[in-house]
Every structure is written in C-alpha cells, then in structure tokens.
Scaffold this motif. Structure first.
Motif, PDB file in Angstrom:
ATOM      1  N   LEU A 285       0.822  -1.209   0.000  1.00 52.49           N
ATOM      2  CA  LEU A 285       0.000   0.000   0.000  1.00 52.49           C
ATOM      3  C   LEU A 285       0.856   1.258   0.000  1.00 52.49           C
ATOM      4  O   LEU A 285       0.549   2.239  -0.700  1.00 52.49           O
ATOM      5  CB  LEU A 285      -0.932   0.002   1.213  1.00 52.49           C
ATOM      6  CG  LEU A 285      -2.050  -1.042   1.208  1.00 52.49           C
ATOM      7  CD1 LEU A 285      -2.805  -1.033   2.522  1.00 52.49           C
ATOM      8  CD2 LEU A 285      -3.013  -0.793   0.055  1.00 52.49           C
ATOM      9  N   ALA A 288       2.257   1.641  -3.453  1.00 54.22           N
ATOM     10  CA  ALA A 288       1.229   2.062  -4.401  1.00 54.22           C
ATOM     11  C   ALA A 288       0.900   3.541  -4.233  1.00 54.22           C
ATOM     12  O   ALA A 288       0.704   4.271  -5.223  1.00 54.22           O
ATOM     13  CB  ALA A 288      -0.031   1.214  -4.210  1.00 54.22           C
ATOM     14  N   MET A 289       0.849   4.012  -2.973  1.00 54.61           N
ATOM     15  CA  MET A 289       0.592   5.439  -2.753  1.00 54.61           C
ATOM     16  C   MET A 289       1.724   6.290  -3.313  1.00 54.61           C
ATOM     17  O   MET A 289       1.488   7.346  -3.917  1.00 54.61           O
ATOM     18  CB  MET A 289       0.429   5.705  -1.260  1.00 54.61           C
ATOM     19  CG  MET A 289      -0.869   5.212  -0.665  1.00 54.61           C
ATOM     20  SD  MET A 289      -1.099   5.828   1.013  1.00 54.61           S
ATOM     21  CE  MET A 289      -1.267   7.585   0.690  1.00 54.61           C
ATOM     22  N   GLN A 426      -5.265   7.201  -4.533  1.00 53.83           N
ATOM     23  CA  GLN A 426      -4.350   7.448  -3.431  1.00 53.83           C
ATOM     24  C   GLN A 426      -5.097   7.579  -2.100  1.00 53.83           C
ATOM     25  O   GLN A 426      -4.678   7.028  -1.077  1.00 53.83           O
ATOM     26  CB  GLN A 426      -3.553   8.719  -3.711  1.00 53.83           C
ATOM     27  CG  GLN A 426      -2.286   8.857  -2.896  1.00 53.83           C
ATOM     28  CD  GLN A 426      -1.435  10.005  -3.399  1.00 53.83           C
ATOM     29  OE1 GLN A 426      -1.828  10.745  -4.282  1.00 53.83           O
ATOM     30  NE2 GLN A 426      -0.256  10.153  -2.824  1.00 53.83           N
ATOM     31  N   LEU A 429      -6.343   4.127  -1.041  1.00 53.49           N
ATOM     32  CA  LEU A 429      -5.245   3.352  -0.456  1.00 53.49           C
ATOM     33  C   LEU A 429      -4.904   3.859   0.932  1.00 53.49           C
ATOM     34  O   LEU A 429      -4.606   3.071   1.850  1.00 53.49           O
ATOM     35  CB  LEU A 429      -4.009   3.436  -1.365  1.00 53.49           C
ATOM     36  CG  LEU A 429      -4.123   2.763  -2.739  1.00 53.49           C
ATOM     37  CD1 LEU A 429      -2.899   3.085  -3.588  1.00 53.49           C
ATOM     38  CD2 LEU A 429      -4.277   1.255  -2.587  1.00 53.49           C
ATOM     39  N   GLY A 749     -12.357   3.325  -0.446  1.00 58.61           N
ATOM     40  CA  GLY A 749     -11.442   2.760   0.536  1.00 58.61           C
ATOM     41  C   GLY A 749     -12.106   2.148   1.745  1.00 58.61           C
ATOM     42  O   GLY A 749     -11.632   1.146   2.284  1.00 58.61           O
TER      43      GLY A 749
END
Length: 809
Positions: A285, A288-289, A426, A429, A749
């Motif tokens: 995570l 990915a952010m 974003q 996540l 999310g």
C-alpha cells in the motif's frame, strides 16, 4: 550515453519535480525495505536448512493459559510431553521422523564464578531432521538420545567464541551443568543462533525417557517430517487417532488433550502468518501510494513538455524515440531513488533495532541482506516503470497545434481526469492503510495501558534455580527464607518476596480446584485455576491490594499450621457465585502436592496474566512451604528511583549463602512489563511513522492536483472574477471540485478497509473492530490533510488579480 546525458540535462532543468519524484520513491523504498527486512527475519527465525515436508505438531488443551504457540479456534496449542511423543513415534503411520526441543537454563560451574546459561534440550535426531551440520566436531547421534547415555553438549557458535576463544581443541572437554559432567562434542554453525535460538548458549541431548518425565509435563516443541505424498490433514487425522487412544488409556492426564498439525511457521505463534501478511500488505500500500504520487508529478511534467515533444516529432522523432528517452530519465531516477531508499532503509532499521533493544524479538534478525537489497533494487526499477512511465506515455501525445507561436495549450481535460483519478486511488489506499495501522496502534496502546493489578515502580526482579542434587524441599524453603531476611536488612530495601511464576513474564501453572459443599464431580471435570506459591511479604512488595478478609501471616508459613489460601476476585466470582468465599474450604488437585483442604482467608485483586489478550484467569495463592519450588522469582521493592541499584548487594548476600548458585534475569518490573510486548510497541511505532508518511503523500498528491488545476484555469478564474465573482465564491468552487476525488477515494477505501479488518481480526486484540471510532479517526485525519492541501492553492486562486491574469493570457 547521449540519451542518458540528455535525460540528466532534462531532469536538472526541472529540479523541483525531479527531487519530489526521487524523494517520494526513496521514502517508499526505505519503508518497504524495513518491512521486508522484518518479514525476512521472522521467516528465517526457524533455522531449518531443509524444510521440505516439515510441519509443526502441537498438543491442544482447552485452557487458554497453557498456550505456548497461540490458539487454534478455542483450543490452546501447547507443548508435548515426552511420553506422548514416544507413543506418537511408535504408532504414527504418516510421519517419517519426529524431532523435539525445549528451552531451559542451567548453572555452569567452572574455574570462574558460576554462570547461568541458556540451553536447549533437543532430541538426538533434531539436527539431522532440520538438515543442520556442525561447524566443528559433530552434532548429536542416535546413541546420544539413549536412556543412560553419557551426557553430551553442543556449543553455540557465539558461546564458543566468547567463552572458549574459538579454540578448536574444545572438543571432548568437560563442563559441569547443574553439577553433572557433560562432554563437548561439537559447535553448531553461526546461523543457528538466530530466531528461536537467539539466546541459546548450549544444546543438550534429551533422552526420550517415558518413565522419567510426567505425561502432563508438556514442554516440548515438536517438528515432524511427513512421509512422501502425505498431506497435513492426513497426518493430523493419524495423530488425532493416536491422541484418542491415549485419552482412553490415560484419562487423568490426556482426557482433554488433542493434537494439531500446522505449517512449520506457526511454531512462532498461531497468528504469525496473518501478521506477516498484514505487514506485506502495508508495504504494498505504501509503494502504491508513492507510485500514485509519482504518476501525478510525471503527468504534470508531460503536460508541460508537450511543445518539446511536438517539436521533436516534427523533426522526425518516432514514438519509440520518446519511449527510449523517457526510459533513460526513469533509469536515472530509479538509480538515485534506489540508492537513497536502501540507505534510508538501512538507517531506519538500525535506528529501530537500537530503540527497540534486544527484547523486541520481532526485529532481532531483521537485516539488510542480499535478499532485501534485491527487493529494494527491484522496487526501484519497477515502480517508475509500472506506475509513472505507462500513464505518462498515454498522455504524451504530441499535438501539431503546439507548434504554433503563442500556443496556449497546457494540458487537456484527459490528463487532468487521470490525475484526479490517481488522487482518488491514493485516498482509497490511504484509508485502507490508515485503518489497519490505527487498529494496530490501538491494540498496542491497550496493552501498554492495561491494568496489571500491581505497582511495578521501584521493584527489582531476578531469578534463582537451585539444583535438585543439593537442595531438598526443606532446604529450599530455608534458603529462600534466609535470602529474603538478608535482602530486607539491606539499606534502601522496603520489602521482598518470592513467587514461583512471575506475573506477566511467566506462564501460569494450572491446577484443578474442588470447592467444599458443592455437587461432587470427577477430577477431570473440575475447573482450572492458576496456582502460585508465595512468601509472606510478596503481596505487600508487589502492592497487590487485599479486597476482603486477611492476608498471609507468619504463622501460615509454619508447616504444622492449618493450610490456608488466598483467591483472586475472578476466582471468588466464578467459583463462589453469590456468596463470600472467605472462611470456606477448597482443595487443590494437582500431581505436585497431596490433596489438602485449604481454608480461604482472603480475596486479593486480579493480576494480569501472561497472555494479556486473554481474559483474566482465576488465581489461588498458597504459602510456599505447601509446595516448595527450587526455581523462584524474587521481587524486591526499594526506596528511590532505580531499583537495580541494590543488585550488587543482593548478589553478595546470595553468594554468601551459596557461591555456586548465581542470580540471573535481573531487571526492573517496569522493564519486564515493557519486554512482554516490546515487539508490538516497536512495530506500532514503525507503523505510526508509515502512517505519517502516508498522510504526507496524500497531502502532496492533493496539493499537486489542485495547484495544477488552479494554474491551468488561471484565465478562467480571472474572467469569472472580472465578471463579478467574489473571492469566497472562487475559494468554495476550488474546494468543492477538489473534494470530489477525495470523497470518491474515501467511498472506495472504506469497504475495502472494513473487509480487510475482519479478515485480519485475529491480529487486533483487546479492541472492537466494529467500533466506529476506528474509522471516524481515520476519516478526520485524511479530511484534515485534504483541507490543508486544498486550502493553500484555493486561497491563491481567490487572490488572482483578473487584470493581471487576462493580460498574461
């Protein structure tokens, strides 16, 4: 090389964007490096060289207090007794080979002062089962495990270096362990002193003597190699059948004992694989952010370079040329970010281990080894390629209109939609990440603030273990009584006491209790209670409150006096519901002492148990002469701030009584409490830092998109204000438009976060995962960051001078 030089010049021309991309990737790589190092250290905590077909075999018990490797459903995974292992070995049709070990300590006597050493007693075939070869001499052979075989010992590599100066002639020397001569036959490799054997000094062969060891003395950790083609479920069914036969054959000890066959990793704890999965997910995570953030920056660069790309296309450049040039720029950024990230990860890991200390075992074997360096390098090259390069390539479509002089095209709506989508991703996540971290942090906080039932401030603890060859039960009682008398006479000492199992640090000793004047039941149906034997002033020293009745007096410790007991509030509530237990009688049923009627004289407060995430366990306290034990924990309350100041004087008094028996495991009680959950606290601190980084990344992403939107729409905003729009109207417009991707990301999310929380619920102890506060706190944190990140460019938009904006256009 020309492409790399041109790429370097391009990056230098926009140092701000290049620095943001590099720093963002470096932070992500550093965070994933630390997490990957932790996972790698735990994964290799069991130093078995050959893990093919290896499984962990554990007995099960309905008493949670007996859990040594966590829980499986409502059953505790306990150790296994030597007699049970002998029967498993003889009757199993699915297991090729069993191996087992248990932890212990011993007093090593030599030319210097006696020392307490940490040892592991293993079956003779344990090393061959795990594929471990010696670095010097030999490992145990089958005949070393025979009943009556000459005692032999293996040295850990560190102990061989420290105590024997790496002398190769140490083989066949003799050392005295608890007064028994053992011959040194080998030195185990350096790699073995890691993970589950990190504190081990010596390895001693353990004969499987089913007569010598009690069947209910379940302390062995058992590993098994399955026969080829056998599955875990088949092996478990086979061993469960053996356990059923043992229940019928030995009802007094095995009536409620079952067996489970689990993956080898679960020897470290039942939830260890779930925890490792959670850590890996957090690393993904974070990466990915970071990638979403980088994508936003690269897209902004792409929009600003449309004119350059159009010129190059007009001069004959093909799409592949643009790809190669972008690849060169990504390569340079990857190299810089990879090096910086690995350096940050190494520094962060060193800082984390320094702050945690040796008691945080989760991080003990975490290191920046070749596997972690490979992960860092792969991350550095994959992240820009997969998450920045591809979306940027889709938006870098040269437009001939950009060649016109004064062309004002600075990016179309498609690129801006992509950037807003990236912000939504974003935020989504971030919600998933922060919910998991907040729950973990709340778990750590609840452990830290949990009521212990005693006052640890100003208390020193240490241990002694008297050898059976020298100390009878009567002499054991005399030794500890005299030691406490000497300690109480030392300057600054308020009081002292002994207990057979130190609260929090040691697992409870369970017995069964029979309450007088209640319906009779069979012994194996009697309820369990934790049994502790204490000295006269133990409760006073630990400041455990007396709730009702009286405490122990000196006459209660005279063997000829009436047998008395104290019970905890929990025991009073469970076993004497609706009535006062003070003045009633009860009998403790255990193989360690004869059944003696005990009069309950008082009720004391509950004390936290060793498994803090389990509910309190009923407790009974007995005067130590009723059940004298040679291994005792001593607690000493002193005046002043540091209770360890009196340690040297206490050592001197103990040496006066018996110079061959050392004091060991000395620490303040506050340190004992911290050590109990040190790994959890350190991990929570690490994840807290990652949560802060995640919030910063989310804020930077939102700020970048909103700022770029304001820049792109400067002429429009100027025109609106020229036509009468007020600054407040412009401010609200910008904030409203920025709120859409934030809200969309949050809506995406939350369901993902809730689903993951329930999947990981076993990791989060002492909290209700359904508590709305868990999610409201995360929503407020992200909303606060979003408001700040949006307000700054929105305020700039509200202050645009329409004349200046229109004139510039």
């Amino acid at each position: 090389m020309p492409r790399l030089r041109y790429a370097l010049r391009t990056l230098v021309k926009s140092p701000g964007s290049s620095l943001i991309v590099t720093v963002t990737l470096a932070i992500a790589i550093g965070a994933t490096t630390i997490i990957a190092s932790t996972i790698d250290g735990v994964w290799h905590a069991i130093p078995a060289a050959d893990t093919e077909r290896l499984v962990f075999v554990a007995s099960t018990d309905p008493r949670p207090s007996q859990a040594q490797s966590g829980m499986t459903g409502n059953l505790a995974m306990t150790g296994t007794s030597v007699p049970d292992l002998v029967d498993w070995t003889a009757q199993s049709t699915t297991v090729e080979q069993f191996g087992a070990f248990r932890y212990g300590t011993a007093t090593l006597t030599g030319p210097d002062a006696p020392a307490r050493v940490s040892l592991v007693r293993t079956t003779a075939d344990m090393f061959s089962l795990w594929g471990i070869a010696p670095s010097l001499g030999r490992v145990f052979r089958a005949d070393d495990g025979r009943i009556g075989a000459a005692p032999v010992v293996l040295l850990s590599h560190r102990y061989w270096q420290d105590e024997f100066a790496s002398d190769p002639s140490v083989i066949e020397r003799t050392v005295l362990l608890d007064g028994v001569a053992h011959s040194i036959v080998g030195v185990v490799p350096r790699a073995i002193r890691t993970g589950i054997f990190v504190d081990t000094d010596l390895f001693v062969a353990l004969p499987l003597d089913a007569v010598r060891y009690a069947r209910d003395e379940r302390r062995l950790f058992v590993t098994a190699r399955l026969k080829p083609g056998v599955t875990r479920s088949q092996a478990e069914a086979d061993l469960a059948g053996i356990a059923s036969r043992l229940k019928a054959q030995y009802p007094n000890t095995n009536a409620q004992t079952g067996v489970v066959v689990r993956p080898l990793m679960e020897q470290l704890g039942g939830q260890i694989q779930t925890l490792l999965f959670l850590l890996a997910l957090i690393a993904v995570l974070v990466a990915a952010m970071a990638c979403a953030n980088v994508s936003n920056v690269v897209l902004a660069q792409a929009i600003g370079r449309q004119h350059e790309l159009s010129v190059r296309t007009a001069l004959g450049a093909q799409r592949r040329d643009h790809v190669k040039q972008l690849a060169a720029e990504s390569l340079l950024i990857s190299l810089a970010a990879g090096v910086a990230g690995l350096v940050l990860g190494g520094w962060g890991l060193a800082l984390l281990k320094w702050l945690a200390g040796p008691q945080a075992r989760l991080f003990g074997e975490a290191a920046l080894n070749w596997r972690i360096v490979a992960v860092g390098i792969a991350t550095a090259f994959v992240l820009p390629l997969g998450f920045a390069f591809i979306p940027a390539l889709q938006s870098w479509r040269p437009n001939p209109a950009d060649l016109k002089d004064g062309a004002r095209t600075i990016g179309g709506g498609s690129a801006h939609r992509i950037r807003r989508t990236l912000v939504a991703v974003q935020i989504g996540l971030a919600v998933v990440l922060l919910v998991q971290i907040s729950l973990f942090a709340r778990t750590a906080w609840n452990f830290r603030t949990m009521e212990s039932g005693f006052n640890p401030q100003g208390v020193l603890t240490f241990r002694m273990d008297l050898p059976a060859a020298k100390y009878t039960r009567e002499r054991t009682s005399q030794f500890y009584c005299e030691l406490l008398t000497r300690i109480d006479a030392l300057p600054g000492v308020v009081s002292s006491g002994t207990i057979n199992r130190l609260p929090v640090a040691d697992r409870e000793v369970s017995a069964r209790i029979r309450i007088a004047n209640t319906a009779p039941v069979q012994d194996d149906a009697l309820p369990f209670i934790a049994l502790a034997t204490i000295s006269p002033r133990y409760l006073e020293t630990m400041r455990i409150p007396l709730v009702r009745g009286r405490g122990f007096s000196d006459t209660d410790f005279v063997r000829s006096g009436a047998a008395v007991a104290l019970v905890s509030e929990d025991a009073a509530r469970r076993f004497w519901p609706g009535r006062d237990p003070v003045g009633t009688q009860a009998t403790i049923v255990t193989s360690d002492m004869p059944e003696t009627p005990l009069q309950v004289v008082g009720i004391v407060a509950n004390v936290r148990r060793s498994d803090a995430d389990q509910r309190t366990m009923p407790q009974v306290y007995l005067p130590s002469p009723l059940l004298p034990e040679r291994a005792m924990a001593i607690v000493v309350r002193s005046e002043g701030g540091d209770p360890t100041i009196s340690l040297q004087a206490i050592r001197a008094q103990a040496a006066t009584l018996d110079p061959d028996e050392p004091i060991f495991d000395a620490a303040s009680m506050e340190q004992v409490l911290f050590n109990d959950q040190a790994s959890l606290y350190t991990l929570a601190s690490l994840l807290g830092a990652i949560a802060f980084v995640a919030l910063c990344l989310a804020g930077v992403g939102i700020y970048g998109v909103v700022s770029h939107m304001v820049t792109r729409r400067t002429r429009e905003i100027g025109l609106r204000m020229a036509l009468g729009a007020r600054p407040g109207t412009v401010l609200r417009m910008v904030i409203r438009q920025a709120a859409r991707p934030v809200a969309g990301g949050g809506l995406l999310g939350v369901p993902a976060a809730v689903g993951l929380v329930y999947a990981m619920s076993g990791v989060f102890s002492l909290i209700d995962v359904r508590d709305p506060a868990n999610y409201i706190g995360v929503a407020l944190a992200i909303s606060g960051v979003a408001v700040i990140a949006t307000y700054l460019p929105a305020r700039r938009a509200a202050r645009i001078d329409p004349l200046v904006a229109l004139r510039n256009e």
